[in-house]
Design a protein around this motif. Structure first.
Motif, mmCIF file in Angstrom:
data_model
loop_
_atom_site.group_PDB
_atom_site.id
_atom_site.type_symbol
_atom_site.label_atom_id
_atom_site.label_comp_id
_atom_site.label_asym_id
_atom_site.label_seq_id
_atom_site.Cartn_x
_atom_site.Cartn_y
_atom_site.Cartn_z
ATOM 1 N N TRP A 177 -59.420 40.882 37.460
ATOM 2 C CA TRP A 177 -60.528 41.644 38.069
ATOM 3 C C TRP A 177 -61.746 40.741 38.263
ATOM 4 O O TRP A 177 -62.375 40.749 39.310
ATOM 5 C CB TRP A 177 -60.867 42.844 37.171
ATOM 6 C CG TRP A 177 -61.824 43.831 37.777
ATOM 7 C CD1 TRP A 177 -61.510 44.946 38.490
ATOM 8 C CD2 TRP A 177 -63.263 43.795 37.703
ATOM 9 N NE1 TRP A 177 -62.661 45.609 38.872
ATOM 10 C CE2 TRP A 177 -63.747 44.925 38.408
ATOM 11 C CE3 TRP A 177 -64.197 42.933 37.126
ATOM 12 C CZ2 TRP A 177 -65.107 45.211 38.535
ATOM 13 C CZ3 TRP A 177 -65.548 43.207 37.256
ATOM 14 C CH2 TRP A 177 -65.998 44.329 37.953
ATOM 15 N N MET A 178 -62.043 39.945 37.244
ATOM 16 C CA MET A 178 -63.197 39.049 37.325
ATOM 17 C C MET A 178 -62.939 37.942 38.352
ATOM 18 O O MET A 178 -63.824 37.586 39.139
ATOM 19 C CB MET A 178 -63.483 38.418 35.960
ATOM 20 C CG MET A 178 -63.927 39.411 34.897
ATOM 21 S SD MET A 178 -65.677 39.858 35.078
ATOM 22 C CE MET A 178 -65.828 41.138 33.825
ATOM 23 N N LEU A 179 -61.716 37.388 38.331
ATOM 24 C CA LEU A 179 -61.391 36.259 39.220
ATOM 25 C C LEU A 179 -61.517 36.624 40.695
ATOM 26 O O LEU A 179 -61.781 35.770 41.529
ATOM 27 C CB LEU A 179 -59.965 35.770 38.934
ATOM 28 C CG LEU A 179 -59.844 34.721 37.839
ATOM 29 C CD1 LEU A 179 -58.385 34.498 37.480
ATOM 30 C CD2 LEU A 179 -60.496 33.398 38.283
ATOM 31 N N GLU A 180 -61.298 37.911 40.993
ATOM 32 C CA GLU A 180 -61.352 38.340 42.393
ATOM 33 C C GLU A 180 -62.777 38.544 42.894
ATOM 34 O O GLU A 180 -62.989 38.843 44.064
ATOM 35 C CB GLU A 180 -60.605 39.676 42.564
ATOM 36 C CG GLU A 180 -59.103 39.528 42.562
ATOM 37 C CD GLU A 180 -58.410 40.857 42.271
ATOM 38 O OE1 GLU A 180 -59.080 41.921 42.316
ATOM 39 O OE2 GLU A 180 -57.200 40.813 41.985
ATOM 40 N N ARG A 181 -63.761 38.425 41.997
ATOM 41 C CA ARG A 181 -65.131 38.762 42.409
ATOM 42 C C ARG A 181 -66.099 37.604 42.181
ATOM 43 O O ARG A 181 -65.873 36.778 41.301
ATOM 44 C CB ARG A 181 -65.612 39.985 41.617
ATOM 45 C CG ARG A 181 -64.925 41.261 42.053
ATOM 46 C CD ARG A 181 -65.147 42.396 41.065
ATOM 47 N NE ARG A 181 -64.574 43.637 41.599
ATOM 48 C CZ ARG A 181 -63.283 43.950 41.551
ATOM 49 N NH1 ARG A 181 -62.405 43.121 40.993
ATOM 50 N NH2 ARG A 181 -62.851 45.083 42.062
ATOM 51 N N THR A 182 -67.173 37.613 42.944
ATOM 52 C CA THR A 182 -68.232 36.613 42.741
ATOM 53 C C THR A 182 -69.212 37.141 41.689
ATOM 54 O O THR A 182 -69.218 38.332 41.375
ATOM 55 C CB THR A 182 -69.013 36.357 44.043
ATOM 56 O OG1 THR A 182 -69.673 37.572 44.396
ATOM 57 C CG2 THR A 182 -68.106 35.900 45.169
#
Lengths: 419, 456
Positions: A313-318
């Motif tokens: 989830w974190m990796l997909e977002r800035t």
């Protein structure tokens, strides 16, 4: 008038500043003391910094230097910790130099010093002597360990004091060495405590007419006032044992994560846990027995299950996207910034936190701003901030205007090397 | 109250009934401060003011529990409390007791010398009580999300109309204004944004391992303490009250001033320093005998370096070209640390500290809570005292971090207030309500020492 001052309205006259009219004799060197007296200068005090003829405050020799070239007028640390002060040179070891300090003390409100505890008495400038000259004087003594006690004369640097006084043992990874504070945070905090201590006791002078001697020791300050150490000590008294370096840093949802363009820190304590779960799309699980109570969630399998969701989830977002999500769900979090990020931070830009200050060496450059904002009722702004003094820049002016010495006397002091 | 008599509060006399009984000679005796602070930064600031004699009135509510102020949860399960390791969050003997909110270590550390009242500000009479309190107080301090204060009617515009001499100190994380105004944050997130975790973390690990310490909390508290005194002096000078905004971020970034200066002057961005100094070597923490025992050693000059070599019985290192001056030592610090670690590994941390200090080398054992409580220097200086709390028992507590010659022995006068403990004194003696009116407040649910049963 610059854009900045137009936005803040007319600039206030310096006389309205809280510490305006206060005179501070500054015998502090290095970091902690100068930062403390600078807080008084920031808010209007006339701070007279006494420096050694020819060499000045050893803080002038501490990096960073402008363009990495050492020089008495090139230390960024010195420029920063001495904003708004006046500098006079004085040989404290000479009898005439000592007499000049006593003359200055007569009409001063505060004297701050950060020598080792033995030095002021050896210069004939102990509190009793100063009090005899000015019974209303507040003398604030800053030292590594305090004016009394078995470690009084011990050596210290920031890392050794943080180890002995702070929460170093609790900082870092359990399988790795404990970590120091960043830079000189701990020394600055000692200065900030000294400024607060001094200002508290200025009130009692007004009421009673009696001065005081304040003992600000870095070790007790760190023990009592850094990184919640005080609560850890209470927790120990309550039978909680010694704190450790915990990992993961907290409960599920607490930690620092890799995201698309950097790193992001979140905290999800028990009260805020449901919001975090909803944010990462695990909200439905809260109804299940495995997730419904803090105890159930403490099983190691729950941590693994959560990581399987949170990490991607974190990796997909800035960073910016995660902040927006945190905002929407009421989750505590913040990006791991560098000083470059800090410089360009939109909030600090908005509040005009950084201030351009001119200096003969550097030209105008950005400094960190004041520690608080005063909202004057008429919307006016603070007076322009003054740069750090050049070595001895105000010696003549102080001898003449503050002490009433004439040109011949000043020339005599100079030729004898007193100033 | 006159503008120039700063040690007397609006009632015209030092507060004779203050249950914490401040010595009238304390610098802040007679001042009254309304305290809406939560968690740690704000409470730590008002603790300083309470210690030095001000009457601090914590305004709380039986219907709202601010997490991490009086514990993480109002009613944590026994197992949750037992599972809590120290980290400042524990309770005496790991028992939640009847009222867990009166037993939290973090609250009972910074709540000393303060008073607690309960009131429901979502009611008309609650707001009226607040107005009365504002009228007879010198200051109000808060560190909440800005709009949550504003929702409760706590705005500068309104309060300064009630009391034009009021000093209001607001400590948002980032600002009363601006893009981050409503951004939720604790100290550690604000520090992440300020750049601190990235500089202090391990040089060889991913920043995922950045520590989440919070030196900014105590720093913000001290900044707010100074702000209150600034407000008092401004009042004295002008006869006017003042709103002082003290964003914790803007208070903390100045403590990283030299990093900001290096960026401004040279464009340099420091990162992941770990225990490295900017330029000194040796400067590190070294493992010693025992489990998780460490000692720090740093040398600032050649004399200290030579003394260290002699004490380690390695005098030859002084002439070793790898270590001949600070620059070489810094360059070869990894090799140097291996040599020092070999010397420290089988010795006791405090023995090393004492031995090195004896020869003038800066050294400090990395101490834990037990070591701190038993430290001979702090003991000698009277740093610890004992406090008895009616629901938490008798324990050691800290005196003030700095000392005054005229007022030695300033520290806890009274235990941290139990929720609503001082309602009667505050409603009747401070706010001037009659017995009948107080009974009415009680009937309407304002008065209480227990959180509403619906709060978990």
């Amino acid at each position: 008038m610059s854009m900045a001052s137009q936005q803040q309205g007319e600039r206030q006259d310096a006389a309205v500043l809280p510490f305006s009219g206060l005179r501070v004799i500054d015998l502090t060197w290095h970091v902690a003391g100068p930062f403390g007296t600078r807080r008084l200068a920031d808010w209007g005090a006339d701070v007279i910094k006494i420096e050694r003829p020819g060499v000045g405050d050893p803080g002038r020799d501490i990096p960073p230097f402008y363009e990495d070239q050492p020089g008495l007028e090139r230390s960024g640390l010195f420029m920063y910790t001495n904003l708004g002060k006046r500098s006079m040179t004085l040989d404290l070891k000479s009898e005439r130099g000592r007499q000049i300090v006593l003359d200055l003390v007569k009409d001063a409100d505060v004297l701050v010093e950060s020598f080792r505890p033995r030095v002021m008495p050896s210069l004939g400038l102990d509190y009793e002597t100063l009090r005899a000259v000015n019974p209303r004087l507040i003398m604030t003594s800053i030292s590594n360990y305090g004016q009394t006690g078995p470690y009084r004369d011990w050596e210290a640097t920031e890392i050794t004091s943080y180890a002995m006084g702070g929460a170093m043992i609790n900082t870092g990874h359990p399988e790795r060495e404990p970590l120091n504070f960043g830079g000189r945070v701990a020394a600055y905090q000692v200065g900030a405590v000294a400024a607060a201590a001094t200002s508290i006791h200025l009130l009692s002078v007004e009421a009673s007419g009696e001065g005081d001697h304040l003992d600000v020791g870095a070790l007790p300050v760190w023990m009592g006032a850094i990184d919640r150490r005080q609560s850890y000590l209470m927790g120990y008294q309550y039978g909680g044992g010694n704190s450790t370096r915990p990992w993961p840093a907290g409960a599920i949802g607490s930690g620092t994560w890799i995201c698309q363009d950097g790193y992001f820190m979140t905290t999800a304590g028990p009260a805020m846990f449901p919001r975090f779960m909803q944010m990462v799309g695990m909200g439905d699980l809260l109804q299940t027995p495995e997730w419904s109570t803090p105890m159930a969630r403490s099983a190691p399998e729950r941590l693994d299950e959560s990581l399987a969701v949170i990490v991607p989830w974190m990796l997909e977002r800035t960073k910016k996207e995660i902040r927006a999500e945190c905002q929407e769900f009421g989750v505590l979090g913040g990006p791991i910034n560098s000083f470059e990020d800090l410089h360009n931070d939109e909030q600090l830009q908005h509040t005009q936190f950084f201030q351009e200050i001119d200096h003969p060496t550097t030209g105008p450059i950005a400094y960190p701003g004041y520690h608080v904002k005063l909202h004057f009722v008429d919307g006016s702004g603070l007076p322009a901030r003054k740069r750090a003094p050049l070595l001895g820049e105000h010696t003549d002016e102080i001898l003449r205007d503050v002490l009433g010495r004439d040109e011949a006397e000043i020339a005599g002091l100079r030729s004898e090397g007193v100033v | 109250m006159t503008a120039d008599n700063s040690s007397v509060n609006s009632l015209g006399a030092p507060n004779p009934g203050n249950p914490t009984k401040p010595d009238p000679d304390l610098p802040l005796a007679g001042m009254r401060i309304i305290d809406f602070t939560v968690v740690f930064a704000g409470p730590y600031g008002t603790m300083q003011l309470a210690d030095w004699g001000a009457e601090i009135i914590r305004v709380e509510s039986t219907t709202h529990f601010a997490s991490t102020t009086r514990g993480m949860l109002a009613r944590p399960a026994l197992a949750t409390v037992q599972a809590q390791t120290n980290m400042g969050m524990g309770m005496p003997d790991s028992e939640p007791g009847e009222r867990p909110w009166n037993r939290s270590a973090v609250f009972n550390a910074h709540g000393r010398n303060k008073l607690s009242m309960t009131v429901n500000l979502r009611t008309e009479e609650g707001q009226e009580a607040l107005e009365r309190l504002v009228a007879v107080s010198d200051a109000l301090v808060e560190n909440n999300l800005p709009q949550s204060m504003e929702r409760q009617g706590i705005t500068w515009e309104r309060l300064s109309e009630i009391n034009p001499k009021l000093i209001m100190i607001r400590m948002p994380a980032f600002g009363l204004d601006g893009p981050y105004k409503s951004y939720r944050s604790w100290g550690n997130h604000m520090e992440a944004i300020s750049g601190h975790p990235l500089i202090r973390t391990y040089p060889d690990l991913s920043p995922e391992y950045a520590p989440a310490g919070v030196p900014s909390d105590a720093a913000s508290g001290i900044g707010a303490t100074l702000a209150f005194l600034m407000g008092k002096r401004y009042l004295k000078r002008t006869g006017k009250g003042l709103l002082i905004e003290a964003p914790t971020a803007e208070n903390f970034v100045p403590l990283l001033g030299d990093f900001v200066m290096d960026y401004s002057m040279n464009g340099r961005v420091w990162t992941q320093m770990g225990n490295n100094h900017f330029y000194l070597a040796p400067h590190n923490v070294y493992r010693t005998q025992g489990e998780d025992q460490w000692v720090t050693i740093a040398c600032r000059n050649e004399e200290q370096w030579q003394a260290l070599c002699e004490r380690m019985r390695h005098p030859e290192l002084v002439n070793d070209p790898r270590f001949k001056d600070n620059e070489s030592r810094f360059e070869n610090r990894a090799e140097l640390d291996v040599i020092i670690s070999a010397w420290t590994a089988e010795k006791h941390a405090s023995w090393i500290m004492e031995q090195l200090q004896l020869v003038g080398v800066p050294s400090g054992a990395v101490i834990n809570e037990r070591d701190a409580t038993e430290d001979r220097h702090l003991e000698h200086r009277g740093f610890f005292t004992r406090v008895t709390h009616p629901e938490a028992g008798t324990h050691k507590a800290l005196m003030t971090p700095f000392k005054s010659m005229n007022n030695p022995g300033v520290g806890p006068r009274r235990h941290s207030p139990r929720l609503g403990e001082d309602n009667e004194y505050i409603y009747k003696s401070v706010l001037g309500y009659s017995d009948e009116e107080y009974a009415e407040f009680d009937k309407k649910g304002h008065i209480g020492m227990d959180y509403d049963p619906s709060i978990p």
